[in-house]
Design an enzyme around this catalytic site. Structure first.
Site, PDB file in Angstrom:
ATOM      1  N   GLY A  67       0.948  -1.218   0.127  1.00 55.83           N
ATOM      2  CA  GLY A  67       0.087   0.236  -0.013  1.00 55.83           C
ATOM      3  C   GLY A  67       0.981   1.246   0.246  1.00 55.83           C
ATOM      4  N   SER A  68       0.204   2.300   0.614  1.00 56.32           N
ATOM      5  CA  SER A  68       0.783   3.649   0.585  1.00 56.32           C
ATOM      6  C   SER A  68       2.307   3.909   1.108  1.00 56.32           C
ATOM      7  CB  SER A  68       0.025   4.700   1.199  1.00 56.32           C
ATOM      8  OG  SER A  68      -1.256   4.757   0.431  1.00 56.32           O
TER       9      SER A  68
END
Length: 607
Positions: free
Chosen positions: A267-268
């Site tokens: 993810g981020s």
């Protein structure tokens, strides 16, 4: 006369000239060696505290060829050994000249067997492995089998160094092959292996394990992992893996070294690499402004953003802007995005050497789909281990240089001489200027962005949140009930302007909230506070707050829960490798955000 001379000569040869040869031949016929397991070196933490040691314990064995009455001997031995009589009788009746009955018994048991004085019963010392700290570091240290051979963790990775030279038990037998009770019995002791001095700090390891266990318990998660390292040297200071035991509902240490064996979509937290690449390639500066729309169509998928508008590159990172990051990735192009992912260490082993370490997965550019340039830069469609992700952040902490992870500080040989382990080969990934810019930007993630729950009073902290939907075994990101499952990460380092510690926390399938800002960042802060104190890092003045807008209250830390009980064992096998299946639709995780808890608000970020 000639025959007499030959006879005399033969006698002289046998008794005088060739006596040594015949003595040796006779001994070879009578003396039978039994190999004993070698003495195993100890494992210490960086401060010299015992983590794994070998202690002599008595083993009870038998020469079945000497046991005249196996049934009678079994009746005497079984109570003393605390064993089933039939099991003892079976061992005493075995074919051959040697059979183990019970290994590694206590002194009281050994004395009771010795007092029975049964011909053909052998007692000798072997080395038994003990972990003085109990369950602490279970997955990291690993375990050995009954013969002292490493099966997992450090015990397996460094089995060659820890294993010593085996000893021998010498037993004298008669011409029928039976052990002579009053004959020669000699034990050649085993030579111990080297001791290992790990980089791990035992006190910190204990604290990290408990913090992660408590957080997994408090968030209703399935598992959690955390690593603390020194970004300058690459030394691992603590490595914890905990999991929920589905049978008992208790969270405790697992034998599975998840931080190195479990692949997951980050993810981020992966946005660090995309933005560092854009800076390093000279495409943007931290203060450049990028127009970020509320959504962006890439091939056949739409990516959403909860903070559209005119954002600086710093704000793109601090607000964890999906569309802003994708826009910069499109400027970089597929080849350069792929290049920087690999420069930061993804898609290949770290070189740590622990068993079953995964390489992660970065697809070849030729295999990218139309949406890969949207999904991969924001951490979907690739997989990493927690260890790989932490050491990518170490690049930024260490002025743009990748330093491989290290777990062993030194070995100590049988003479007590210490041999320091050579450092790993560093390599430059980004320029010092890019690293300094990224450190400043990551600090603003804490002061004004999604990572406020990771703040620590008195210290400037740099880091990033990341929340990702987990691909499911059947393909896609929803289970059979149509539900998403999440994995939440916080990675960072401190003090931000002179990093001494780096930390990654991964919480697998939290149920109280999917957001890393709520489930991973608070654990990062708590680990950081303990690590700063234990490692003696003095406080530094935090930088002034930037002008960025505050995030919603949902990123604040959740209240601490009651400590979770850490059981001595869990049902997770120590050799298991956990690898999530690759997504069938890499863009699906970012294409549609989850429902917003506030009516009328923009779709929230997965952070």
């Amino acid at each position: 006369m000639g025959l007499f001379a030959v006879t005399v000569f033969r006698l002289v040869y046998v008794q005088v000239l060739g006596s040594g040869e015949y003595v040796a031949y006779g001994e070879d016929q009578r003396i039978q060696p039994i190999e004993l397991s070698g003495g195993r070196g100890s494992v210490f933490d960086r401060n010299g505290s015992d983590l794994a040691i070998s202690i002599p314990q008595t083993t009870v064995a038998a020469d079945p060829s000497v046991i005249a009455d196996p049934a009678g001997a079994a009746r005497l031995l079984a109570p003393a050994l605390g064993m089933d009589e039939a099991e003892v009788r079976q061992a005493l009746s075995a074919e051959g000249r040697f059979a183990y009955i019970r290994r590694h018994v206590g002194d009281d048991v050994a004395d009771a067997v010795r007092d029975l004085d049964i011909d053909g019963i052998l007692l000798f010392e072997e080395q038994a492995r003990f972990n003085p700290a109990g369950d602490m570091g279970r997955s990291l240290l690993g375990r050995v089998d009954i013969d002292g051979t490493g099966l997992s963790g450090v015990e397996a990775a460094y089995d060659g160094e820890l294993s010593g030279e085996p000893g021998r038990l010498m037993v004298e037998r008669d011409p029928s092959g039976r052990t002579i009770p009053a004959g020669r019995h000699q034990i050649d002791p085993a030579v111990p292996g080297d001791d290992l001095v790990l980089t791990v700090d035992g006190s910190l390891q204990y604290q990290v394990e408990n913090i992660v266990a408590n957080q997994v318990h408090a968030t209703g998660a399935q598992a959690g992992m955390a690593i603390v390292s020194d970004p300058e040297t690459g030394e691992i200071l603590a490595l914890a893996n905990v999991a929920l035991d589905p049978a008992t509902g208790v969270v405790g240490n697992t034998g599975n070294d998840l931080a190195v064996t479990a692949n997951y979509e980050p993810g981020s937290v992966n946005k660090l690499i995309t933005l560092a690449a854009a800076l390093d390639e000279g495409l943007v500066t931290p203060d450049d402004v990028v127009t970020v729309p509320s959504s962006l169509r890439v091939a056949d998928h739409t990516y959403y953003d909860s903070h559209p508008g005119e954002l600086t590159v710093t704000e793109i990172l601090a607000k964890s802007s999906n569309v802003g990051t994708i826009t910069l990735a499109q400027r970089l192009g597929e080849e350069r995005v792929d290049e920087y992912l690999r420069r930061f260490g993804f898609g290949r082993p770290t070189g740590l050497g622990l068993p079953h370490e995964e390489d992660g997965h970065v697809p070849d550019v030729d295999d990218w789909s139309g949406t890969s340039i949207g999904s991969i830069p924001i951490g979907h469609g690739i997989s990493v281990t927690a260890l790989q992700m932490l050491y990518a952040y170490n690049v930024i902490a260490n002025d743009g240089v990748y330093v491989p992870p290290a777990l062993v500080k030194a070995t100590v040989d049988e003479d007590g001489e210490r041999h320091d382990s050579p450092p790993g080969d560093p390599r430059r990934v980004v320029s010092p200027v890019t690293a300094a810019q990224m450190r400043d930007m990551l600090t603003q993630v804490i002061t004004d962005g999604t990572g406020r729950a990771a703040a620590i009073d008195g210290y400037a902290v740099a880091g990033k949140t990341g929340t990702a939907r987990k691909p499911q075994p059947g393909g896609g990101y929803t289970d059979d009930a149509g539900q998403y499952h999440y994995i939440s990460t916080f990675a960072g380092f401190l003090p931000a302007d002179d990093p001494k510690l780096s930390i990654v926390v991964v919480i697998d399938e939290p149920t109280t909230s999917p957001y890393a800002a709520e489930v991973a960042a608070p654990a990062f802060a708590e680990i950081g506070r303990h690590a700063l104190r234990i490692m003696g890092v003095p406080p530094m003045a935090p930088p002034p707050r930037g002008p960025l807008a505050a995030e919603p209250d949902r990123v604040q830390a959740t209240p601490a829960a009651a400590p979770a009980t850490v059981p001595p064992e869990t049902t997770v096998p120590p050799e298991t490798t956990t690898t999530l299946p690759p997504p069938t639709d890499p863009a699906a995780a970012a294409a549609t955000p989850p429902p917003d808890p506030v009516a009328g608000a923009p779709p929230p970020l997965l952070d």
